[in-house]
Structures are given as structure tokens and as C-alpha cells.
Design an enzyme around this catalytic site. Structure first.
Site, PDB file in Angstrom:
ATOM      1  N   LYS A   1      -5.340  -2.431  15.204  1.00 29.00           N
ATOM      2  CA  LYS A   1      -5.997  -1.593  14.199  1.00 29.00           C
ATOM      3  C   LYS A   1      -7.237  -0.887  14.774  1.00 29.00           C
ATOM      4  O   LYS A   1      -7.562   0.229  14.356  1.00 29.00           O
ATOM      5  CB  LYS A   1      -6.366  -2.422  12.977  1.00 29.00           C
ATOM      6  CG  LYS A   1      -5.143  -2.954  12.212  1.00 29.00           C
ATOM      7  CD  LYS A   1      -4.232  -1.837  11.737  1.00 29.00           C
ATOM      8  CE  LYS A   1      -3.105  -2.350  10.865  1.00 29.00           C
ATOM      9  NZ  LYS A   1      -2.234  -1.273  10.340  1.00 29.00           N
TER      10      LYS A   1
ATOM     11  N   VAL B   1      -6.319  -7.109   0.341  1.00 31.29           N
ATOM     12  CA  VAL B   1      -5.637  -6.472  -0.773  1.00 31.29           C
ATOM     13  C   VAL B   1      -4.716  -7.487  -1.449  1.00 31.29           C
ATOM     14  O   VAL B   1      -4.047  -8.279  -0.773  1.00 31.29           O
ATOM     15  CB  VAL B   1      -4.822  -5.254  -0.288  1.00 31.29           C
ATOM     16  CG1 VAL B   1      -4.151  -4.549  -1.462  1.00 31.29           C
ATOM     17  CG2 VAL B   1      -5.720  -4.284   0.481  1.00 31.29           C
TER      18      VAL B   1
ATOM     19  N   THR C   1      -1.788  -8.122  -2.385  1.00 31.37           N
ATOM     20  CA  THR C   1      -0.343  -7.933  -2.289  1.00 31.37           C
ATOM     21  C   THR C   1       0.354  -9.199  -2.788  1.00 31.37           C
ATOM     22  O   THR C   1      -0.253 -10.270  -2.849  1.00 31.37           O
ATOM     23  CB  THR C   1       0.069  -7.662  -0.841  1.00 31.37           C
ATOM     24  OG1 THR C   1      -0.256  -8.819  -0.047  1.00 31.37           O
ATOM     25  CG2 THR C   1      -0.646  -6.446  -0.271  1.00 31.37           C
TER      26      THR C   1
ATOM     27  N   ASP D   1      12.684   2.282  11.451  1.00 29.36           N
ATOM     28  CA  ASP D   1      11.948   1.344  12.291  1.00 29.36           C
ATOM     29  C   ASP D   1      10.952   2.178  13.087  1.00 29.36           C
ATOM     30  O   ASP D   1      11.344   3.007  13.915  1.00 29.36           O
ATOM     31  CB  ASP D   1      12.910   0.612  13.226  1.00 29.36           C
ATOM     32  CG  ASP D   1      12.212  -0.326  14.194  1.00 29.36           C
ATOM     33  OD1 ASP D   1      10.960  -0.389  14.181  1.00 29.36           O
ATOM     34  OD2 ASP D   1      12.916  -0.981  14.984  1.00 29.36           O
TER      35      ASP D   1
ATOM     36  N   TYR E   1      -3.515  -8.260  15.752  1.00 30.27           N
ATOM     37  CA  TYR E   1      -3.660  -7.338  14.623  1.00 30.27           C
ATOM     38  C   TYR E   1      -4.949  -6.531  14.746  1.00 30.27           C
ATOM     39  O   TYR E   1      -4.947  -5.305  14.607  1.00 30.27           O
ATOM     40  CB  TYR E   1      -3.647  -8.138  13.322  1.00 30.27           C
ATOM     41  CG  TYR E   1      -3.802  -7.296  12.077  1.00 30.27           C
ATOM     42  CD1 TYR E   1      -2.699  -6.647  11.521  1.00 30.27           C
ATOM     43  CD2 TYR E   1      -5.037  -7.162  11.450  1.00 30.27           C
ATOM     44  CE1 TYR E   1      -2.834  -5.883  10.377  1.00 30.27           C
ATOM     45  CE2 TYR E   1      -5.181  -6.390  10.307  1.00 30.27           C
ATOM     46  CZ  TYR E   1      -4.070  -5.750   9.771  1.00 30.27           C
ATOM     47  OH  TYR E   1      -4.212  -4.987   8.633  1.00 30.27           O
TER      48      TYR E   1
ATOM     49  N   ILE F   1       0.819  -1.206   0.000  1.00 32.68           N
ATOM     50  CA  ILE F   1       0.000   0.000   0.000  1.00 32.68           C
ATOM     51  C   ILE F   1       0.856   1.261   0.000  1.00 32.68           C
ATOM     52  O   ILE F   1       0.558   2.227  -0.714  1.00 32.68           O
ATOM     53  CB  ILE F   1      -0.958  -0.014   1.203  1.00 32.68           C
ATOM     54  CG1 ILE F   1      -2.011  -1.116   1.039  1.00 32.68           C
ATOM     55  CG2 ILE F   1      -1.640   1.343   1.368  1.00 32.68           C
ATOM     56  CD1 ILE F   1      -2.880  -1.335   2.256  1.00 32.68           C
TER      57      ILE F   1
END
Length: 264
Positions: free
Chosen positions: A173, A202, A204, A64, A169, A18
Site C-alpha cells: 500500500k 472499515v 466489512t 484477476d 500489506y 469498498i
């Protein structure tokens, strides 16, 4: 769709996915000054941008996003190079293990939050501090001191499916969505526009390779109402729109681009 964007873009996670395609979209709309940041080389992104736009200026920075000092320094480097930051995309993130709460250990859980949540907050804090020092680019009522987009996820709005038990995750988010709303309220009156982007699945390279190997991602794809994954370019275009004057009245939004997944 043309937005005629002018100014300086700062993009984390710009080496692939992205972040890479957001850079392409912003360049198509007119941005010619970029700070591209990633833990990994941004060589491909830089090569493609310079091939398409010979007049482009790019500052490559290894970063980082779990490192507070490095983030502050990267903003300082960007401003020293270009004078300001107009469009920030806080996109760097990791997926973490597909584990439920009873399975994941604390180190793995905290590592995901350190990158996906604390890293976004650190970047946004440094960007806000810079944007408060700069004036709006124009006198237009649509203009801002700066625009920030945080990459969240549709799993920042809903719980993960049983096929994809990404507890850490999803937690990280959801926190990005909350951070976006809180800071959007605080800084919109001071001329900074902040929004979140919540992509669905997506296409990827990693996802495509896993699907060809017969993973759970194919089972997830058929749940998407339009029956396909997003192309990276489509998500990049959403970033460009959120940074543009076309979205000047969009503040603190969680903009969903998921093919209809979350409306079911």
C-alpha cells in the site's frame, strides 16, 4: 451531497466491500454506466443497482488483476460497450498473512505485491492509455479526460501496529501511494486526475465477524479517536467525491478516511 456525475465507471473488486459501496455511491450521484470487475461474482452489487436504478447499464467482467492480458481486455471490453472510461477505481486487493519480515516467506510476500501493487499499476496503465485517447467530457476548467482513484490504506502512510503485523500489506500500500503520486505528476498536465484513497479500519462483513469472535480488531477499534470503524458507505462516498468536480483541484493526494487513527 450531490455531485451530478455523468459518464462511465470501471471498478475492480466490485463484488463486495469498498468496491461494491463505491458503485452504490457513484450511482447515487448519477453514474448509469458501469463495468464491474471481480474474481468472484458481482451478483449482489448488480442486483442492488438494478433494483434502485432500472435505467442502469452494467458490464460484468471476471477479472484477476494479476493477469496483464485480462486487464487490457477488460478495458477494451468496457470501451467497446460504453465508448470511454471516466471514473476508474482500482480497488481489488488482498490482506495477506499477519506476519513480520522474519516470518513471511517470499511466495506470500510476492503474492500480496502482485495483486495490491502490480495489479493496480497494470489497471492504471491500461486506463491511462484509454483516457489519453478520449476528450474531456465538458469544456469546464474542472473537467478531465478521466479520473482514477487507487485504494491504498492508512497503512500506506504509517507502519502497521504491533497487533496487526501486516508487513507485506503495508509495503504494497505504500507502493500504491508512490505510484499514485508519480503518475499524478506525469498525467495531470495531459488531463487525467489520479488520487489515492487511504481508508482506516472499515466495517466489512469479514471484520465484523472477526470482532464478534473476540479478535484483535476490537483492540484496534478503541484506538480510533471517534471510537468506531468506518461504514462501507462512508468510504464509497469518498470515492465519489474524489471523482467529482468538487475535488477538481485535488491531484496526487493520499486522501485519508480513518476516523483520526493516523493523527495520533
Amino acid at each position: 451531497m450531490a455531485f451530478a456525475l455523468k459518464g462511465v465507471a470501471y471498478i475492480t473488486g466490485a463484488g463486495s466491500g469498498i468496491g461494491q459501496y463505491a458503485a452504490y455511491s457513484l450511482a447515487r450521484q448519477g453514474v448509469r454506466s458501469f463495468a464491474l470487475l471481480d474474481r468472484n461474482p458481482v451478483t449482489k452489487t448488480v442486483t442492488e443497482l438494478k433494483k434502485a436504478y432500472p435505467d442502469i447499464s452494467i458490464k460484468e467482467i471476471e477479472l484477476d488483476v494479476a493477469n496483464e492480458a485480462a486487464i487490457n481486455d477488460s478495458v477494451d471490453q468496457t470501451v467497446k460497450e460504453f465508448g470511454r472510461i471516466d471514473y476508474a477505481l482500482n480497488n481489488a486487493g488482498i490482506g495477506g498473512a499477519l506476519k513480520t519480515t522474519d516470518q513471511i516467506d517470499m511466495d506470500d510476500f510476492q503474492r500480496v505485491l502482485a495483486v495490491n501493487t502490480t495489479g493496480v499499476w497494470l489497471c492504471q496503465r491500461a486506463q491511462i492509455r484509454q483516457m489519453l485517447k478520449q476528450e474531456k467530457r465538458t469544456d469546464s476548467y474542472r473537467s478531465y479526460r478521466g479520473s482514477i482513484v487507487n485504494t491504498a490504506s492508512m497503512y500506506g502512510l504509517i507502519g502497521p501496529t504491533l497487533n496487526v503485523p501486516s508487513t507485506a500489506y503495508a509495503t504494497s500500500k505504500h507502493a500504491v501511494v508512490g505510484l499514485t503520486k508519480a503518475d499524478a505528476i506525469a498525467f495531470a498536465p495531459r488531463g487525467i486526475k489520479i488520487n489515492a484513497l487511504c481508508p482506516g479500519y472499515v466495517a466489512t462483513p469479514l471484520v465484523i465477524s472477526s470482532m464478534s469472535a473476540g479478535s484483535v480488531m476490537e483492540d484496534e477499534r478503541v484506538k480510533v479517536p471517534i471510537q468506531r470503524l468506518a461504514e462501507m458507505e462512508e468510504i464509497g462516498d469518498c470515492v465519489a467525491w474524489l471523482h467529482s468536480d468538487a475535488s477538481s483541484y485535488v491531484v496526487g493526494a493520499s486522501t485519508v478516511a480513518d476516523g483520526g487513527f493516523t493523527i495520533q
